[in-house]
Write an enzyme that holds these catalytic residues in place. Structure first.
Site, short mmCIF file in Angstrom:
data_model
loop_
_atom_site.label_atom_id
_atom_site.label_comp_id
_atom_site.label_asym_id
_atom_site.label_seq_id
_atom_site.Cartn_x
_atom_site.Cartn_y
_atom_site.Cartn_z
N LYS A 154 32.83 48.01 46.23
CA LYS A 154 33.62 48.62 47.31
C LYS A 154 32.88 49.65 48.16
CE LYS A 154 36.62 49.90 44.19
NZ LYS A 154 37.77 50.27 43.37
N ASP A 164 41.76 51.61 37.14
CA ASP A 164 43.05 51.73 37.84
C ASP A 164 44.05 50.64 37.44
OD1 ASP A 164 41.45 49.87 39.16
OD2 ASP A 164 41.88 50.59 41.18
C1 BGC Z 1 36.44 47.23 40.82
C2 BGC Z 1 37.53 47.31 39.77
C3 BGC Z 1 38.77 47.95 40.36
C4 BGC Z 1 39.17 47.22 41.63
C5 BGC Z 1 40.42 47.81 42.27
C6 BGC Z 1 36.95 46.56 42.08
O1 BGC Z 1 35.99 46.61 43.08
O2 BGC Z 1 35.32 46.51 40.34
O3 BGC Z 1 37.10 48.05 38.64
O4 BGC Z 1 39.82 47.88 39.41
O5 BGC Z 1 38.11 47.25 42.55
O6 BGC Z 1 40.26 49.16 42.58
#
Ligand code: BGC
Length: 451
Positions: A150, A186
Site C-alpha cells: 500500500k 486490521d
Molecule cells: C496488507 C494487509 C492488510 C490489508 C488491509 C494489505 O495491503 O498486506 O495486511 O490487512 O492491506 O489493510
C-alpha cells in the site's frame, strides 16, 4: 472498429469464471496452511479466542494501516465500551511512508506521547498495535514484517521485528510508559470487534486502501503449525493475506492488460499484491485512468481533445471519484461525471464521453466486488459456515462506495448455495476496538496463566 464494451469485456467475470477463481484460491490457501513461503501466506495470528464479553479495563490502541494513523484510548467493560480518539493526527505523508523505519517509528512514538499527555494518562497502560501489513508472527508480541504494501516503503523495517522497532522508538523518546501486549492485523481486529456482539462472526474483511481477510480456522487444518498444542486450544485466527493471490501466475488469464500495466509501470511494488490491485481503493482510480487513456488512444473517448494531461498523470484520477460518480449521477445528464471530467481537464466532455467514463467506473468496481465475493465465499465454504456466518467488514471502499455492498451481495448470492446464511456486517471500528480486545484477551490469558 472496436467499442467501449469490447475494451471492458475482460472485466466481466461470469459465474463459471468466478467459480474457477474460487477453486484456485482454495488450493492456494491450502498451500499456505501447509508451508511457509507460499504465495497466499495464511499467517497464524496467535489469536485463539474470540472475546467472551468479560473483557475489562483501559487500553491504548495504535492503528497504522493505509490511509489513517490513529491513537485511541479504549475502556472496555464487558460488551460496552467507550473510546477517546482526540487529538487526531494527520494521515501519514508519502514522505513519512517512504523514509527510514527510525523516522516512521519516531513519528509514531511522538504521536503516542502527544496523545498520552493530552489525555493526562499517568498509568502504564497495555497497548494493542494494529499494524496492517503482512507480518510473520511467532507470538502475540513478536513478528517480522514480510513486505510493505500500500505505498509504504520505510527502509529498514522489512524482515525486522515490528514490536522491537516500536519499543526502540519508545525508548528513544524517554518518558512513555506503555506495555505493548499485542500485535494485530486490521482484519483480525475487525473480526474481534464484531465478534463481541455477534457469536456468528468468524470472518474479518478489509476493503479499504488495501484488501485482506482473516477467519477462525481449526488448528488441525493448519498443517504447518508446529508449536505444542495447549489443551482446549482448538482454533486460531488466520490472516490470509489474500492480496498476494495471483503473484505466482495463477491468475494471469484473469488479469487484463490494464492490470498488468498498473502493476508493472505505476505501482511501487511490481509483481506483488496483484489480487489487491484488482480490488482495493488504492488502485481502482488508477485502473479507470489507464482504461480511459486507452479508450482515448482508440478514438473512443474525448475525441475533441488531443491532449488529456491529467489523465496522462499517474494517480490523478482518485479512487474516490468512482464513489462520487456513482453517488452523484442522479439523472441522465450525469452531473457528477461531468464535474469530475472538468476537474480532470476535459473541458469539452460530450454525453457519450460521460456515459463511457461512467461505464468504466461501473465495470472496474463491479469486478472488484465480484472478486471480493469470490474470496469471501471461498472462506465461508472452507470453514463450512454457509448456513450461518457473519463477515465483519471495514474499509473506506466498502463503506463509502454507494453500490459496492449491493454488488458484493449479488456476487455472494451467485456463488453460494441458494438460501445461504452469509451476511456482511459493517464493523464498528475494527482496527481500534479490535486491537483493544486482542490486548484485553491477552491480558486475561496472562492473568489466568500466572494465577
Ligand atoms: C496488507 C494487509 C492488510 C490489508 C488491509 C494489505 O495491503 O498486506 O495486511 O490487512 O492491506 O489493510
Amino acid at each position: 472498429m472496436t467499442t467501449v464494451d469490447a475494451v471492458l469485456e475482460p472485466f466481466v467475470l461470469s459465474k463459471e469464471r468466478l467459480q474457477e477463481i474460487k477453486k484456485r484460491l482454495l488450493s492456494e490457501m491450502e498451500d499456505g496452511l501447509a508451508r511457509e513461503g507460499a504465495t497466499i501466506r495464511m499467517l497464524p495470528t496467535y489469536v485463539h479466542d474470540l472475546p467472551d464479553g468479560t473483557e475489562k479495563g483501559k487500553f491504548l490502541a495504535l492503528d497504522l494501516g493505509g490511509s489513517n494513523f490513529r491513537v485511541l484510548l479504549i475502556s472496555l467493560d464487558g460488551r460496552s465500551y467507550t473510546q477517546t480518539d482526540e487529538p487526531k493526527f494527520e494521515p501519514l505523508s508519502d514522505d513519512v511512508k517512504a523514509t527510514t523505519q527510525e523516522a516512521l517509528f519516531d513519528h509514531i512514538a511522538e504521536c503516542l506521547q502527544k496523545f498520552v499527555d493530552a489525555n493526562g494518562i499517568t498509568e502504564k497502560l497495555p497497548l494493542g498495535f494494529t499494524f496492517s501489513f503482512p507480518v510473520l508472527q511467532t507470538g502475540l508480541t513478536k513478528g517480522t514484517l514480510i513486505k510493505w504494501t500500500k505505498g509504504f516503503r520505510a527502509v529498514g523495517a522489512e524482515k525486522h521485528d515490528i514490536i522491537e522497532l516500536l519499543r526502540a522508538a519508545l525508548k528513544r523518546r524517554q518518558g512513555i510508559e506503555v506495555d505493548v501486549v499485542a500485535l494485530v492485523n486490521d482484519t483480525t481486529g475487525t473480526m474481534m470487534s464484531n465478534a463481541l456482539q455477534d457469536a456468528d462472526c468468524h470472518v474479518g474483511l478489509i476493503l479499504g486502501t488495501g484488501t485482506n481477510a482473516c477467519y477462525m480456522e481449526r488448528l488441525d487444518a493448519v498443517k504447518k503449525w508446529s508449536e505444542p498444542r495447549k489443551p482446549g486450544v482448538e482454533h486460531i485466527a488466520i490472516n490470509t493475506e489474500w492480496g498476494a493471490f495471483g503473484d505466482n501466475g495463477t491468475l494471469d488469464d484473469v488479469f487484463t492488460e490494464f492490470d498488468n500495466y498498473l502493476d508493472q509501470n505505476v505501482s511501487i511494488n511490481k509483481g506483488d499484491q496483484k489480487f489487491e490491485k484488482t480490488i482495493s481503493g488504492m488502485y481502482l482510480g488508477e485502473l479507470v485512468r489507464v482504461i480511459c487513456l486507452r479508450l482515448h488512444s482508440l478514438g473512443l473517448l474525448f475525441k475533441d481533445q488531443a491532449d488529456i494531461p491529467k489523465f496522462q498523470t499517474a494517480w490523478e484520477f482518485l479512487s474516490k471519484y468512482l464513489s462520487d460518480i456513482e453517488t452523484g449521477d442522479v439523472d441522465e445528464s450525469l452531473p457528477a461525471t461531468r464535474a469530475i471530467l472538468s476537474d480532470m481537464g476535459v473541458a469539452s466532455a460530450s454525453d457519450d464521453d460521460c456515459r463511457a467514463v461512467r461505464r468504466v467506473c461501473e465495470a472496474v468496481s463491479t469486478r472488484a466486488a465480484h472478486l471480493a465475493a469470490a474470496g469471501v465465499s471461498t472462506i465461508v465454504e472452507k470453514i463450512d459456515k454457509t448456513r450461518k456466518c457473519s463477515v465483519a467488514v471495514d474499509g473506506s471502499l466498502y463503506k463509502k462506495h454507494p453500490k459496492f455492498a449491493a454488488r458484493m451481495d449479488a456476487g455472494l448470492d451467485m456463488l453460494l448455495p441458494a438460501g445461504h446464511g452469509v451476511k456482511m456486517q459493517e464493523a464498528t471500528d475494527g482496527s481500534g476496538r479490535g486491537a483493544a480486545l486482542v490486548a484485553a484477551v491477552a491480558c486475561r490469558l496472562t492473568a489466568t496463566a500466572s494465577a
